[in-house]
Design a protein around this motif. Structure first.
Motif, short mmCIF file in Angstrom:
data_model
loop_
_atom_site.label_atom_id
_atom_site.label_comp_id
_atom_site.label_asym_id
_atom_site.label_seq_id
_atom_site.Cartn_x
_atom_site.Cartn_y
_atom_site.Cartn_z
N ARG A 1 6.08 -3.23 -46.63
CA ARG A 1 6.06 -4.23 -45.33
C ARG A 1 5.78 -5.07 -45.10
O ARG A 1 5.64 -6.06 -44.94
CB ARG A 1 7.59 -4.95 -46.84
CG ARG A 1 7.72 -5.10 -48.07
CD ARG A 1 9.45 -5.60 -48.01
NE ARG A 1 9.59 -6.61 -48.88
CZ ARG A 1 9.75 -8.19 -48.54
NH1 ARG A 1 11.19 -8.12 -48.19
NH2 ARG A 1 9.43 -9.25 -48.65
N HIS A 2 5.61 -3.73 -43.85
CA HIS A 2 5.41 -4.11 -42.71
C HIS A 2 4.22 -4.24 -42.12
O HIS A 2 3.92 -2.77 -41.89
CB HIS A 2 6.96 -4.42 -42.27
CG HIS A 2 8.43 -4.93 -42.50
ND1 HIS A 2 8.68 -6.22 -41.91
CD2 HIS A 2 8.90 -3.97 -42.91
CE1 HIS A 2 9.46 -6.60 -42.94
NE2 HIS A 2 9.95 -5.16 -43.11
N ARG A 3 3.50 -5.42 -41.51
CA ARG A 3 2.32 -4.47 -40.73
C ARG A 3 2.42 -3.51 -39.64
O ARG A 3 3.54 -4.09 -39.50
CB ARG A 3 1.38 -5.98 -40.82
CG ARG A 3 0.85 -6.82 -41.81
CD ARG A 3 -0.06 -7.47 -41.96
NE ARG A 3 -0.38 -8.23 -42.28
CZ ARG A 3 -1.45 -8.37 -43.59
NH1 ARG A 3 -2.38 -6.70 -43.36
NH2 ARG A 3 -1.86 -8.68 -44.69
N GLU B 1 11.30 -0.12 -48.08
CA GLU B 1 11.19 -1.75 -46.81
C GLU B 1 9.97 -1.07 -44.98
O GLU B 1 9.44 -2.06 -45.22
CB GLU B 1 12.63 -1.93 -46.06
CG GLU B 1 12.30 -2.67 -45.68
CD GLU B 1 12.21 -4.74 -45.98
OE1 GLU B 1 11.70 -5.01 -45.19
OE2 GLU B 1 12.50 -4.26 -46.98
N ARG C 1 3.58 -6.10 -50.28
CA ARG C 1 3.66 -7.30 -49.39
C ARG C 1 3.33 -8.76 -50.12
O ARG C 1 3.30 -9.70 -49.55
CB ARG C 1 2.66 -7.46 -48.17
CG ARG C 1 2.82 -6.25 -47.26
CD ARG C 1 1.50 -5.82 -46.60
NE ARG C 1 2.01 -4.65 -45.45
CZ ARG C 1 1.72 -3.20 -44.35
NH1 ARG C 1 0.61 -4.51 -44.62
NH2 ARG C 1 1.70 -2.81 -44.36
#
Length: 314
Positions: free
Chosen positions: A168-170, A165, A226
């Protein structure tokens, strides 16, 4: 639900593993070749002669994931084929590439033509499922059979495991990628990936990580994470690839997978494909490492229409 078990088989037990990551990677390169498809240079491993079996990898994977399965397929009279999707393994990692499941599926369509695959048996794992379903729905008449390995079909409900997970986040993903060193990666693979850790060496696990990060230090991997398409439209398309289709479908699951669990993801795959049962093997998310003979055996049974070892009809 049938349960299969092989402890690695005589071929796997006889393999003298290279001692270092560099030797493992060099042996991997020597076992395959480069090819060009859809404007991307990629890498493919092929082994054996007979009906073609195309094996599509997912995240934390590349053609390296299938190296043991390809050998077992070859031993059963099949031609195993596994290539690297763009952004993975030894494939190119173009900065502006479409790394969505749609885009990777289009690459697969070009790749099977470039590699001269006519009709072929399809094996998919992890997000190689959605990518492979893109391929199957584009050319259903060329799919001879479909084998599902620890994958997802109902993508609107798909949740990335906690180990994935962050990617997925910048910002967070970039930090997570930089922190993923060989000891940490080996720990996570033992925790979630491989049931019988004696089946794979530290050098092989280190090679997995090197093939993830590659020359771009994992930037393409982050773009792929992403670019997932967890929409109702895609879910309908993927269900159409597995249910009420002209080709036979089966599911093989690592029974102890903590990420795509048998109880949730395995059962959803069984229901979507309309199967009366699915086959399980001891293992976690990557049973390719410790259950390659069992996986190849079920693929061969489906592909050849007979149990391995039975005589061919005269």
């Amino acid at each position: 639900m049938s349960r299969l078990q092989h402890g690695g088989g005589p071929r796997a037990a006889a393999v003298d593993r290279p001692a270092s990551q560099a030797e493992v990677l060099e042996a991997h390169r020597r076992a395959g070749r480069y090819f060009q498809a859809a404007g991307v240079r990629s890498f493919v491993r092929e082994q054996g002669a007979g009906p073609a079996v195309l094996c599509i990898h997912g995240m934390i994977g590349s053609s390296f994931l299938y190296r043991k399965v390809l050998a077992e397929l070859a031993a059963r009279g099949l031609r195993g084929v596994a290539f690297d999707l763009p952004g993975f393994g030894l494939a190119e990692r173009p900065a502006g590439y479409d790394y969505s499941w749609t885009g990777l599926g289009k690459f697969c369509l070009a790749a099977v033509d470039q590699l001269g695959l006519g009709d072929f048996h399809l094996v998919v794992h992890d997000i190689g499922g959605p990518v492979g379903f893109e391929l199957a729905t584009a050319i259903p008449s060329r799919i001879a059979s479909l084998t599902l390995l620890n994958t997802t079909i109902d993508v609107t409900d798909f949740k990335s495991p906690w180990t994935m997970e962050p990617f997925r986040h910048r910002g967070v993903g970039e930090v997570w990628m930089r922190s993923l060193n060989p000891p940490a990666f080996r720990f996570l693979m033992r925790l979630q990936g491989i049931g019988n850790i004696a089946s794979v060496s530290n050098a092989e696990l280190n090679a997995y990580l090197a093939l993830i990060k590659g020359p771009d230090h994992g930037r393409a991997f982050l773009r792929i994470m992403r670019s997932t398409e967890r929409t109702a439209g895609k879910q309908a398309r993927y269900r159409a690839a597995v249910g009420n289709v002209r080709y036979p479908v089966q599911a093989i699951w690592g029974a102890d997978d903590p990420t795509m669990t048998l109880a949730v993801y395995g059962e959803k795959a069984r229901a979507a494909a309309g199967l009366s049962r699915l086959h399980t093997v001891p293992g976690k998310h990557f049973p390719h490492e410790d259950q390659a003979p069992a996986i190849a055996e079920k693929i061969a049974e489906l592909a050849l229409g007979r149990r391995h070892g039975q005589p061919e009809a005269s």
